[in-house]
Design a protein around this motif. Sequence first.
Motif, mmCIF file in Angstrom:
data_model
loop_
_atom_site.group_PDB
_atom_site.id
_atom_site.type_symbol
_atom_site.label_atom_id
_atom_site.label_comp_id
_atom_site.label_asym_id
_atom_site.label_seq_id
_atom_site.Cartn_x
_atom_site.Cartn_y
_atom_site.Cartn_z
ATOM 1 N N SER A 84 26.594 19.895 4.139
ATOM 2 C CA SER A 84 25.704 20.329 5.231
ATOM 3 C C SER A 84 24.460 19.458 5.267
ATOM 4 O O SER A 84 24.010 19.017 6.335
ATOM 5 C CB SER A 84 25.281 21.791 5.023
ATOM 6 O OG SER A 84 26.329 22.694 5.255
ATOM 7 N N ALA A 85 23.892 19.199 4.085
ATOM 8 C CA ALA A 85 22.649 18.423 3.996
ATOM 9 C C ALA A 85 22.859 17.017 4.540
ATOM 10 O O ALA A 85 22.024 16.499 5.290
ATOM 11 C CB ALA A 85 22.168 18.380 2.545
ATOM 12 N N ARG A 86 23.987 16.399 4.175
ATOM 13 C CA ARG A 86 24.251 15.037 4.661
ATOM 14 C C ARG A 86 24.292 15.003 6.186
ATOM 15 O O ARG A 86 23.642 14.171 6.819
ATOM 16 C CB ARG A 86 25.584 14.512 4.092
ATOM 17 C CG ARG A 86 25.465 13.830 2.743
ATOM 18 C CD ARG A 86 26.750 13.076 2.398
ATOM 19 N NE ARG A 86 27.932 13.948 2.366
ATOM 20 C CZ ARG A 86 28.290 14.681 1.319
ATOM 21 N NH1 ARG A 86 27.570 14.668 0.215
ATOM 22 N NH2 ARG A 86 29.374 15.442 1.377
ATOM 23 N N THR A 87 25.055 15.908 6.785
ATOM 24 C CA THR A 87 25.188 15.892 8.244
ATOM 25 C C THR A 87 23.867 16.232 8.920
ATOM 26 O O THR A 87 23.539 15.692 9.972
ATOM 27 C CB THR A 87 26.284 16.883 8.691
ATOM 28 O OG1 THR A 87 27.487 16.578 8.001
ATOM 29 C CG2 THR A 87 26.544 16.782 10.187
ATOM 30 N N ALA A 88 23.098 17.121 8.302
ATOM 31 C CA ALA A 88 21.842 17.559 8.930
ATOM 32 C C ALA A 88 20.664 16.693 8.519
ATOM 33 O O ALA A 88 19.527 16.988 8.898
ATOM 34 C CB ALA A 88 21.566 19.024 8.574
ATOM 35 N N ASP A 89 20.916 15.634 7.750
ATOM 36 C CA ASP A 89 19.847 14.720 7.334
ATOM 37 C C ASP A 89 18.743 15.458 6.563
ATOM 38 O O ASP A 89 17.560 15.321 6.835
ATOM 39 C CB ASP A 89 19.275 13.998 8.565
ATOM 40 C CG ASP A 89 18.409 12.809 8.173
ATOM 41 O OD1 ASP A 89 18.587 12.293 7.054
ATOM 42 O OD2 ASP A 89 17.545 12.405 8.974
ATOM 43 N N PRO A 134 17.729 16.831 2.360
ATOM 44 C CA PRO A 134 18.109 16.703 0.958
ATOM 45 C C PRO A 134 18.686 18.028 0.441
ATOM 46 O O PRO A 134 18.275 19.100 0.885
ATOM 47 C CB PRO A 134 16.781 16.403 0.269
ATOM 48 C CG PRO A 134 15.770 17.120 1.110
ATOM 49 C CD PRO A 134 16.292 17.093 2.532
ATOM 50 N N ALA A 135 19.637 17.936 -0.474
ATOM 51 C CA ALA A 135 20.117 19.142 -1.166
ATOM 52 C C ALA A 135 19.520 19.150 -2.567
ATOM 53 O O ALA A 135 19.451 18.109 -3.212
ATOM 54 C CB ALA A 135 21.635 19.143 -1.233
ATOM 55 N N SER A 177 18.667 28.364 0.286
ATOM 56 C CA SER A 177 18.389 27.777 1.600
ATOM 57 C C SER A 177 17.523 26.546 1.454
ATOM 58 O O SER A 177 16.742 26.428 0.516
ATOM 59 C CB SER A 177 17.661 28.787 2.498
ATOM 60 O OG SER A 177 18.313 30.027 2.528
ATOM 61 N N VAL A 178 17.649 25.632 2.410
ATOM 62 C CA VAL A 178 16.811 24.433 2.473
ATOM 63 C C VAL A 178 16.170 24.392 3.853
ATOM 64 O O VAL A 178 16.861 24.544 4.863
ATOM 65 C CB VAL A 178 17.636 23.146 2.259
ATOM 66 C CG1 VAL A 178 16.731 21.910 2.296
ATOM 67 C CG2 VAL A 178 18.427 23.204 0.953
ATOM 68 N N SER A 179 14.861 24.194 3.897
ATOM 69 C CA SER A 179 14.133 24.063 5.166
ATOM 70 C C SER A 179 13.665 22.627 5.339
ATOM 71 O O SER A 179 13.368 21.942 4.360
ATOM 72 C CB SER A 179 12.910 24.975 5.173
ATOM 73 O OG SER A 179 12.025 24.600 6.228
ATOM 74 N N PRO A 212 10.730 18.579 3.054
ATOM 75 C CA PRO A 212 11.680 19.681 2.947
ATOM 76 C C PRO A 212 11.479 20.451 1.637
ATOM 77 O O PRO A 212 10.980 19.889 0.655
ATOM 78 C CB PRO A 212 13.047 18.987 2.959
ATOM 79 C CG PRO A 212 12.806 17.661 3.587
ATOM 80 C CD PRO A 212 11.405 17.276 3.176
ATOM 81 N N TRP A 213 11.857 21.697 1.646
ATOM 82 C CA TRP A 213 11.750 22.533 0.456
ATOM 83 C C TRP A 213 12.930 23.493 0.475
ATOM 84 O O TRP A 213 13.649 23.600 1.474
ATOM 85 C CB TRP A 213 10.410 23.269 0.428
ATOM 86 C CG TRP A 213 10.195 24.171 1.605
ATOM 87 C CD1 TRP A 213 9.893 23.784 2.882
ATOM 88 C CD2 TRP A 213 10.330 25.592 1.635
ATOM 89 N NE1 TRP A 213 9.811 24.872 3.705
ATOM 90 C CE2 TRP A 213 10.073 26.000 2.962
ATOM 91 C CE3 TRP A 213 10.621 26.565 0.676
ATOM 92 C CZ2 TRP A 213 10.113 27.346 3.356
ATOM 93 C CZ3 TRP A 213 10.656 27.892 1.072
ATOM 94 C CH2 TRP A 213 10.410 28.277 2.388
ATOM 95 N N ALA A 214 13.126 24.175 -0.630
ATOM 96 C CA ALA A 214 14.263 25.097 -0.731
ATOM 97 C C ALA A 214 13.803 26.384 -1.384
ATOM 98 O O ALA A 214 12.733 26.434 -2.005
ATOM 99 C CB ALA A 214 15.388 24.458 -1.541
ATOM 100 N N TRP A 215 14.583 27.408 -1.205
ATOM 101 C CA TRP A 215 14.282 28.667 -1.880
ATOM 102 C C TRP A 215 15.569 29.419 -2.152
ATOM 103 O O TRP A 215 16.608 29.148 -1.539
ATOM 104 C CB TRP A 215 13.306 29.510 -1.085
ATOM 105 C CG TRP A 215 13.834 30.200 0.133
ATOM 106 C CD1 TRP A 215 14.187 31.511 0.255
ATOM 107 C CD2 TRP A 215 14.030 29.627 1.446
ATOM 108 N NE1 TRP A 215 14.587 31.788 1.539
ATOM 109 C CE2 TRP A 215 14.504 30.659 2.294
ATOM 110 C CE3 TRP A 215 13.869 28.341 1.974
ATOM 111 C CZ2 TRP A 215 14.817 30.452 3.636
ATOM 112 C CZ3 TRP A 215 14.187 28.140 3.325
ATOM 113 C CH2 TRP A 215 14.649 29.185 4.130
#
Lengths: 304, 304
Positions: free
Chosen positions: B65-70, B72-73, B110-112, B120-123
């Motif tokens: 998902s991260a790759r397609t949505a540009d 980072p995971a 989740s990643v925002s 970007p950040w994640a939680w």
Amino acid sequence: MSSGPGAAVLLSPVTGPPRPVDPREPMVRLEDQALTRGDGIFETLHVLDGTAYKFDAHHARLAASARTADLPAPPQDVCRAALALGLDAAGPGSHDPSRDLGAEHSVKLSVSRGVPGGEPWAWLTVSPVPPQTFEARQDGVSVLLLERGHDPAEDSGMPWLLPGVKTLSYAVNMAAVRHARANGAQDVVFTTSTDRRILEGATSSVVCARTSPGQPPTLVTPEPSRGILPGTSQARIFDAARRHGWGVDYGPLHPRDLLEADAVWLTSSVRLAVPVTRVDGHPVCSDPALTRTLTDFLLGRAGS
Amino acid sequence: MSSGPGAAVLLSPVTGPPRPVDPREPMVRLEDQALTRGDGIFETLHVLDGTAYKFDAHHARLAASARTADLPAPPQDVCRAALALGLDAAGPGSHDPSRDLGAEHSVKLSVSRGVPGGEPWAWLTVSPVPPQTFEARQDGVSVLLLERGHDPAEDSGMPWLLPGVKTLSYAVNMAAVRHARANGAQDVVFTTSTDRRILEGATSSVVCARTSPGQPPTLVTPEPSRGILPGTSQARIFDAARRHGWGVDYGPLHPRDLLEADAVWLTSSVRLAVPVTRVDGHPVCSDPALTRTLTDFLLGRAGS
């Protein structure tokens, strides 16, 4: 990108009272459904010298979005009070260097479904209009035509697909703009996959003009009933154009119509009428005088 | 609804280090693009007695998902560290009263894209599995068939439509579930509009079984290449079924296939295998023994 909003106002509950907050402070819980599901609606308004343009049209569209999405909309008077508070707290706005229209702000009014089991809430942010917007108005934008993968007209009878609702679920719109930028363009015009009919921009309507010497121009936009988000700017331009005796017409429009038009714009509340200069790399005609008139239509500054 | 997450962990930046936070405190700014645009991605994981199931499959899908949505995971080890911190801070989990599988938690990662111009950040949030999930496992759910308005297979070659990306822009999925509930059902199965081909649930995959006496069952799911989100639970069930000598097959499936099946389930990470009891009001066969076996497949508890 932007330096962030100059001011923010919370409406929690959505019926108010509005409460100014610091936009740099965290305000939203990690389980809020606008954050976790894109589950909310929004409107973006243009404010010029303290006056919000098309306020009634934006509030009406917010109320329509709210009805379909089963959300409450903040009442008109609460929105106006929130807007006044936000403008009070915001900086002085920005000025378009190529044509100073006044002090400009961009205002975003959003409604979230809130945390599970909690109450919906709303918020409003006020930012100076960014320099990129002024550049786009002056220099225009090149666009890529991107298929949207389905005909949104198919959605019309299916309320669960939220047809015509301006939801916060804009991930695809944002991905399309990133795709355009990665491919040398600046914005997007969506088309159907089946017959490559022109739909709309990622965050704008598409309007084109046909002119002939000695005649008033004719403006054309894709059919509003075909599952496209009804553009408040497009509607205001068409209303003024009608009053000035121009022709106004509704599509279908196809890519060749854009290439053969005498001018093409992406219209939206804050960017106003942005000339399209290229479509898939092919040059498109511009008409700076018409762009100026469309801007005047939007700002109610055109004499009749 | 739920009483909210028991614990939350921030990853800001997404590479960590993970930082436990109070999930009842606001953490997110009003201009964050996950909030304003649904611009982010997520995964939901099931944790049983402290062990996250299908961790690798979820992380692989998050990375895709991260790759397609540009975007980072967060790296695997950072996710595992965040999960451990979240479980430490969370309550003891909940127990399914009809079949105690252990202490159960639901974990959402989740990643925002963050604020404009920011990082970007994640939680990660950890919650006890809610009672409604246990009821659905035991009693099953009635579903409405709702057209999705387009064939997602059309999206496959169009990365700007984020095909196969589990984005935070789930407003339509949530609206579809609300529509089903307002019409006397509990969940949704999406179909294409053109040929009413079965696609997927609002937050689940569709799996059905055909049985004949003395034969191993055959499981069928819609073709995975048709623009449907690849289900990690469906994949794990099929892997185990293959190892047990069952038949596994891929659609097309149509509404009559669900009505004629010997059992139908919505499969997803936390709900596991939820029997479908009715489709558009018509009764559907259930098979509690098969449901139990599919659950064992998901939990790695089926002997071979």
